[in-house]
Design a protein around this motif. Sequence first.
Motif, short mmCIF file in Angstrom:
data_model
loop_
_atom_site.label_atom_id
_atom_site.label_comp_id
_atom_site.label_asym_id
_atom_site.label_seq_id
_atom_site.Cartn_x
_atom_site.Cartn_y
_atom_site.Cartn_z
N ALA A 104 0.82 -1.21 0.00
CA ALA A 104 0.00 0.00 0.00
C ALA A 104 0.86 1.26 0.00
O ALA A 104 0.43 2.30 -0.49
CB ALA A 104 -0.94 0.00 1.20
N ALA A 105 2.07 1.18 0.54
CA ALA A 105 2.95 2.35 0.62
C ALA A 105 3.67 2.65 -0.70
O ALA A 105 4.26 3.72 -0.85
CB ALA A 105 3.98 2.14 1.74
N LEU A 106 3.63 1.73 -1.65
CA LEU A 106 4.31 1.93 -2.93
C LEU A 106 3.53 2.88 -3.83
O LEU A 106 2.32 3.05 -3.67
CB LEU A 106 4.52 0.58 -3.62
CG LEU A 106 5.44 -0.39 -2.90
CD1 LEU A 106 5.44 -1.75 -3.61
CD2 LEU A 106 6.84 0.16 -2.79
N PRO A 107 4.20 3.48 -4.82
CA PRO A 107 3.49 4.38 -5.76
C PRO A 107 2.37 3.66 -6.50
O PRO A 107 2.44 2.45 -6.74
CB PRO A 107 4.59 4.80 -6.74
CG PRO A 107 5.87 4.54 -6.05
CD PRO A 107 5.62 3.40 -5.10
N THR A 108 1.33 4.41 -6.83
CA THR A 108 0.18 3.88 -7.55
C THR A 108 0.31 4.20 -9.03
O THR A 108 0.57 5.34 -9.39
CB THR A 108 -1.11 4.52 -7.01
OG1 THR A 108 -1.19 4.28 -5.60
CG2 THR A 108 -2.34 3.96 -7.69
N PRO A 109 0.12 3.19 -9.90
CA PRO A 109 0.18 3.47 -11.34
C PRO A 109 -0.87 4.47 -11.78
O PRO A 109 -2.01 4.43 -11.29
CB PRO A 109 -0.07 2.11 -11.99
CG PRO A 109 0.29 1.12 -10.93
CD PRO A 109 -0.07 1.76 -9.63
N GLN A 110 -0.50 5.35 -12.68
CA GLN A 110 -1.43 6.33 -13.24
C GLN A 110 -1.91 5.92 -14.63
O GLN A 110 -2.71 6.60 -15.24
CB GLN A 110 -0.75 7.71 -13.31
CG GLN A 110 -0.38 8.25 -11.94
CD GLN A 110 -1.61 8.44 -11.07
OE1 GLN A 110 -2.52 9.18 -11.43
NE2 GLN A 110 -1.65 7.78 -9.93
N ILE A 111 -1.37 4.77 -15.12
CA ILE A 111 -1.74 4.25 -16.43
C ILE A 111 -2.27 2.84 -16.25
O ILE A 111 -1.68 2.04 -15.54
CB ILE A 111 -0.52 4.23 -17.38
CG1 ILE A 111 0.04 5.63 -17.57
CG2 ILE A 111 -0.90 3.60 -18.73
CD1 ILE A 111 1.36 5.66 -18.32
N PRO B 294 -9.69 11.22 -18.04
CA PRO B 294 -10.58 12.26 -17.52
C PRO B 294 -10.41 13.53 -18.34
O PRO B 294 -9.29 14.01 -18.55
CB PRO B 294 -10.10 12.48 -16.08
CG PRO B 294 -9.26 11.29 -15.76
CD PRO B 294 -8.71 10.79 -17.05
N GLY B 295 -11.49 14.06 -18.85
CA GLY B 295 -11.45 15.23 -19.73
C GLY B 295 -10.81 16.45 -19.10
O GLY B 295 -10.23 17.29 -19.80
N ALA C 46 -12.36 8.31 -12.10
CA ALA C 46 -11.46 7.62 -13.02
C ALA C 46 -10.47 6.79 -12.21
O ALA C 46 -9.98 7.22 -11.17
CB ALA C 46 -10.71 8.63 -13.88
N SER C 47 -10.19 5.60 -12.69
CA SER C 47 -9.21 4.74 -12.02
C SER C 47 -7.79 5.16 -12.33
O SER C 47 -6.88 4.94 -11.54
CB SER C 47 -9.40 3.28 -12.46
OG SER C 47 -10.68 2.83 -12.09
N ASP D 72 -21.95 7.77 -21.07
CA ASP D 72 -21.48 8.71 -20.08
C ASP D 72 -21.30 8.00 -18.75
O ASP D 72 -22.22 7.35 -18.26
CB ASP D 72 -22.49 9.84 -19.96
CG ASP D 72 -22.02 10.96 -19.06
OD1 ASP D 72 -20.90 10.87 -18.53
OD2 ASP D 72 -22.78 11.92 -18.88
N THR D 73 -20.10 8.10 -18.18
CA THR D 73 -19.87 7.47 -16.88
C THR D 73 -20.33 8.37 -15.74
O THR D 73 -20.22 7.99 -14.58
CB THR D 73 -18.37 7.14 -16.69
OG1 THR D 73 -17.63 8.34 -16.82
CG2 THR D 73 -17.93 6.11 -17.70
N GLY D 74 -20.84 9.54 -16.09
CA GLY D 74 -21.37 10.44 -15.07
C GLY D 74 -20.30 10.87 -14.08
O GLY D 74 -19.26 11.35 -14.46
#
Length: 184
Positions: free
Chosen positions: A92-99, A161-162, A135-136, A129-131
């Motif tokens: 959980a402490a590691l960086p989270t992927p943005q892709i 995300p737009g 975004a993940s 539309d995801t409303g």
Amino acid sequence: GTSGPVLVDVEGHGREPLAEGVDLSRTVGWFTEIHPVRLDPGSTDFARIRAGGDAAGQAVKQVKEQLRAVPGDGLGYGLLRYLNPDTRPVLAALPTPQIGFNYMGRFTVAPRAQGDEQADWWQLGLGGDTGTLPASYALEAGGVVRDGPAGAELTVLLSWPGDLFDEARVAALAEGWVAMLTGL
């Protein structure tokens, strides 16, 4: 330019046998699994990759070896990240992927004429539309290869995300990606 490592969440179908003798043939649907990978094509110059040849081959080989080094194709990551009390806080402490990346596979597509109800397979276009769903990822890429009467065709869908990127920036990324794939 050159590139450094990229952290990507890779989504897989998760239907690899968990143990010898596990029979998944009577199950329906996907067992989606997602695991992070840190990919580094090396210090290869993108212009040389677009040109093909040795530089492209070296980048592919390096990334392929990194993907193959992931234990169990990443299948146990979710258990370690969310259920194991010893490894959960470390991961959980590691960086989270943005892709995010999901290759859906390769399919043979039967030709389908207007009103042909006997076609073996065809893709159903879904979307909308995801409303207000969050975004993940900053950028998600999904791909599928269809083998049809005209040959193999790779289709890639990019979503984002737009408010984060404008369409021109993502279009430039897509054009660069196509150029790299052409070189490969």
